[in-house]
Enzyme design. Structure first.
Site, PDB file in Angstrom:
ATOM      1  CG  ASP A 117       3.965 106.016 173.816  1.00 57.81           C
ATOM      2  OD1 ASP A 117       3.213 105.056 174.645  1.00 57.81           O
ATOM      3  OD2 ASP A 117       4.790 105.764 172.819  1.00 57.81           O
ATOM      4  CB  VAL A 142       2.290 102.587 165.810  1.00 56.16           C
ATOM      5  CG1 VAL A 142       0.976 103.292 165.151  1.00 56.16           C
ATOM      6  CG2 VAL A 142       1.907 102.014 166.845  1.00 56.16           C
ATOM      7  CG  HIS A 144       5.619 107.126 165.613  1.00 54.96           C
ATOM      8  ND1 HIS A 144       5.269 106.108 164.925  1.00 54.96           N
ATOM      9  CD2 HIS A 144       6.539 106.590 166.781  1.00 54.96           C
ATOM     10  CE1 HIS A 144       5.696 105.079 165.376  1.00 54.96           C
ATOM     11  NE2 HIS A 144       6.220 105.369 166.643  1.00 54.96           N
ATOM     12  CG  HIS A 148       9.165 106.982 170.429  1.00 55.56           C
ATOM     13  ND1 HIS A 148       8.188 106.457 171.394  1.00 55.56           N
ATOM     14  CD2 HIS A 148       9.307 106.401 169.265  1.00 55.56           C
ATOM     15  CE1 HIS A 148       7.937 105.406 170.520  1.00 55.56           C
ATOM     16  NE2 HIS A 148       8.305 105.310 169.355  1.00 55.56           N
TER      17      HIS A 148
HETATM   18  P1  5GP Z   1       6.673 102.352 167.814  1.00 57.36           P
HETATM   19  O1  5GP Z   1       7.309 101.018 168.439  1.00 57.36           O
HETATM   20  O2  5GP Z   1       6.177 102.248 166.411  1.00 57.36           O
HETATM   21  O3  5GP Z   1       8.048 103.465 167.665  1.00 57.36           O
HETATM   22  O4  5GP Z   1       5.957 103.321 168.636  1.00 57.36           O
HETATM   23  C1  5GP Z   1       4.757 103.184 168.889  1.00 57.36           C
HETATM   24  C2  5GP Z   1       4.338 103.936 170.379  1.00 57.36           C
HETATM   25  O5  5GP Z   1       2.841 104.097 170.276  1.00 57.36           O
HETATM   26  C3  5GP Z   1       4.612 102.852 171.461  1.00 57.36           C
HETATM   27  O6  5GP Z   1       5.584 103.836 172.377  1.00 57.36           O
HETATM   28  C4  5GP Z   1       3.196 102.670 172.163  1.00 57.36           C
HETATM   29  O7  5GP Z   1       3.315 102.969 173.658  1.00 57.36           O
HETATM   30  C5  5GP Z   1       2.249 103.802 171.724  1.00 57.36           C
HETATM   31  N1  5GP Z   1       1.009 103.686 171.402  1.00 57.36           N
HETATM   32  C6  5GP Z   1       0.594 102.274 171.030  1.00 57.36           C
HETATM   33  N2  5GP Z   1      -0.896 102.313 170.758  1.00 57.36           N
HETATM   34  C7  5GP Z   1      -1.134 103.588 171.282  1.00 57.36           C
HETATM   35  C8  5GP Z   1      -2.473 104.388 171.302  1.00 57.36           C
HETATM   36  O8  5GP Z   1      -3.423 103.725 171.175  1.00 57.36           O
HETATM   37  N3  5GP Z   1      -2.079 105.538 171.711  1.00 57.36           N
HETATM   38  C9  5GP Z   1      -1.036 106.178 172.086  1.00 57.36           C
HETATM   39  N4  5GP Z   1      -1.178 107.465 172.582  1.00 57.36           N
HETATM   40  N5  5GP Z   1       0.014 105.628 172.023  1.00 57.36           N
HETATM   41  C10 5GP Z   1       0.184 104.380 171.427  1.00 57.36           C
END
Ligand code: 5GP
Length: 142
Positions: free
Chosen positions: A35, A100, A104, A106
């Site tokens: 991340d 995103v 996924h 974490h």
């Molecule tokens: P969500 O909020 O959708 O559960 O988590 C999305 C995660 O993706 C966040 O922890 C954020 O830091 C990570 N993230 C956002 N953009 C990118 C990216 O371009 N590359 C990577 N590797 N992680 C990302």
């Protein structure tokens, strides 16, 4: 009605190799990478290749392989960083904190007395992500 999956999301681009990531694991069904805004040292994302926005629209057949890899990665990050524990998190739609829209999980190593940093907070230096990825790959045995 649930919104449709958007193949232009950032994880779909990472899966297609259109933008870079620090990968630690890949098989036929699942990829894991660092991340970029970690909530703790070694924060890793486990992502199925099959498209879905989140758990709400995922094919149940996706979930076994996804959580099998999430477990492998959890064991590996605990070993790689000598962590005291591991937090797994998974968000569905904006009200839950999802940012995103490709399913996924974490996986975040945890240390006694150290709180999680904010979700989608500060960008980590690429060299730190690269070094952490090396440790996780080693712990995964690859
Ligand atoms: P969500 O909020 O959708 O559960 O988590 C999305 C995660 O993706 C966040 O922890 C954020 O830091 C990570 N993230 C956002 N953009 C990118 C990216 O371009 N590359 C990577 N590797 N992680 C990302």
């Amino acid at each position: 009605m649930a919104e449709a999956y958007d193949p232009g999301n950032i994880f779909a681009k990472i899966l297609r190799g259109e933008i870079p990531s620090h990968r630690v694991y890949e098989d036929d069904a699942v990829v894991a990478f660092m991340d970029v805004m970690p909530q703790g040292m070694g924060h890793t994302l486990v992502v199925p290749k099959a498209p879905s926005r989140n758990m709400l629209d995922a094919d149940p057949a996706t979930l076994g392989p996804l959580f099998g890899v999430a477990q492998k990665v959890a064991v590996a990050v605990k070993k790689a960083f000598n962590a005291d524990g591991v937090t797994l998190m998974q968000f569905n739609e904006p009200a839950s904190g999802q940012t995103v829209y490709h399913l996924h999980v974490h996986v975040v190593p945890r240390f006694e007395g150290v709180p999680l940093k904010p979700h989608s907070g500060q960008m980590e230096k690429p060299e730190v992500l690269a070094a952490n990825a090396v440790k996780i790959r080693a712990a995964l045995g690859g």
